[in-house]
Design a protein around this motif. Structure first.
Motif, PDB file in Angstrom:
ATOM      1  N   ASP A  96       0.831  -1.217   0.000  1.00 40.39           N
ATOM      2  CA  ASP A  96       0.000   0.000   0.000  1.00 40.39           C
ATOM      3  C   ASP A  96       0.863   1.264   0.000  1.00 40.39           C
ATOM      4  OD1 ASP A  96      -2.346  -1.345  -0.123  1.00 40.39           O
ATOM      5  OD2 ASP A  96      -2.906  -1.083   1.981  1.00 40.39           O
ATOM      6  N   TYR A  97       1.999   1.225   0.685  1.00 38.77           N
ATOM      7  CA  TYR A  97       2.893   2.394   0.685  1.00 38.77           C
ATOM      8  C   TYR A  97       3.343   2.717  -0.728  1.00 38.77           C
ATOM      9  CZ  TYR A  97       3.348   1.287   5.648  1.00 38.77           C
ATOM     10  OH  TYR A  97       3.090   1.011   6.958  1.00 38.77           O
ATOM     11  N   TYR A 114       1.847   1.783  -3.542  1.00 34.58           N
ATOM     12  CA  TYR A 114       0.678   2.280  -4.286  1.00 34.58           C
ATOM     13  C   TYR A 114       0.446   3.760  -3.981  1.00 34.58           C
ATOM     14  CZ  TYR A 114      -0.998  -2.175  -6.208  1.00 34.58           C
ATOM     15  OH  TYR A 114      -1.128  -3.334  -6.934  1.00 34.58           O
ATOM     16  N   ASN A 115       0.724   4.144  -2.762  1.00 32.14           N
ATOM     17  CA  ASN A 115       0.525   5.546  -2.371  1.00 32.14           C
ATOM     18  C   ASN A 115       1.673   6.459  -2.794  1.00 32.14           C
ATOM     19  OD1 ASN A 115      -1.930   4.978  -1.199  1.00 32.14           O
ATOM     20  ND2 ASN A 115      -1.042   4.587   0.826  1.00 32.14           N
TER      21      ASN A 115
END
Lengths: 119, 119
Positions: B53-54, B56-57
């Motif tokens: 997720d990091y 993706y962010n």
């Protein structure tokens, strides 16, 4: 040279000290990367100038200091110079393990707390 | 936990596994960083979702796989999943040493050739 080695023997490339895990997924670059992560091996203080240029140019530098790890005085000179550089450009610096330093350009910070999974 | 340790004992912070070399130069941040470098310790495959997720962010992830280094099957699952992620977003992945993986978001590539100084 201890830090860069192979995780999976089968994908280790002879012509580079890197395992290129992305070989199969490479063909997707439509645009020039906006930034690089560069890994450099520091052998003495005089090398530093070339390497800090990467950071001035906006790239992230991962500096392997293994070869000078026994020379406290040289290490101190180097970290003092790196601090001056990141102070100058508004970047960041943090140690990663015994022999790696992450040096970032303006706008990029190193999250200092190591994250662990919840499982 | 072998990978994250102290380079200089005297500046090692007890409350974190990081040496904060930038403590003295911190006060210069006028703006929110545009990106973070995050270091995460992978204990099993299930942790991966949180960490990707990091990326993706838009942050850079340095993944410490030391704790699962003896489990080839788990490592393969993890690298396959990471390859899928970076293929998806146009990022990059490379091994750094035995137990670290650099995973980058879109627009950031890892320079695979380790740079040495000219001195």
């Amino acid at each position: 040279m201890a830090v860069i080695g192979g995780i999976f023997g089968k994908s280790h490339r002879r012509d580079s000290e890197y395992i290129d895990l992305a070989e199969e997924v490479g063909g997707k670059e439509e645009t020039e990367p906006m930034m690089y992560v560069k890994v450099a091996e520091l052998q003495n203080y005089e090398d530093l100038k070339d390497f800090t240029d990467y950071v001035y140019n906006g790239d992230i530098l991962i500096l392997d200091t293994a070869q000078i790890s026994s020379d406290d005085l040289e290490l101190e000179r180097i970290t003092n110079e790196l601090k001056r550089v990141i102070n100058d450009i508004g970047g960041d610096i943090a140690g990663l393990g015994r022999n790696l330093l992450i040096v970032t350009p303006a706008g990029i910070k190193v999250n200092r707390r190591k994250i662990r999974g919840s499982f």
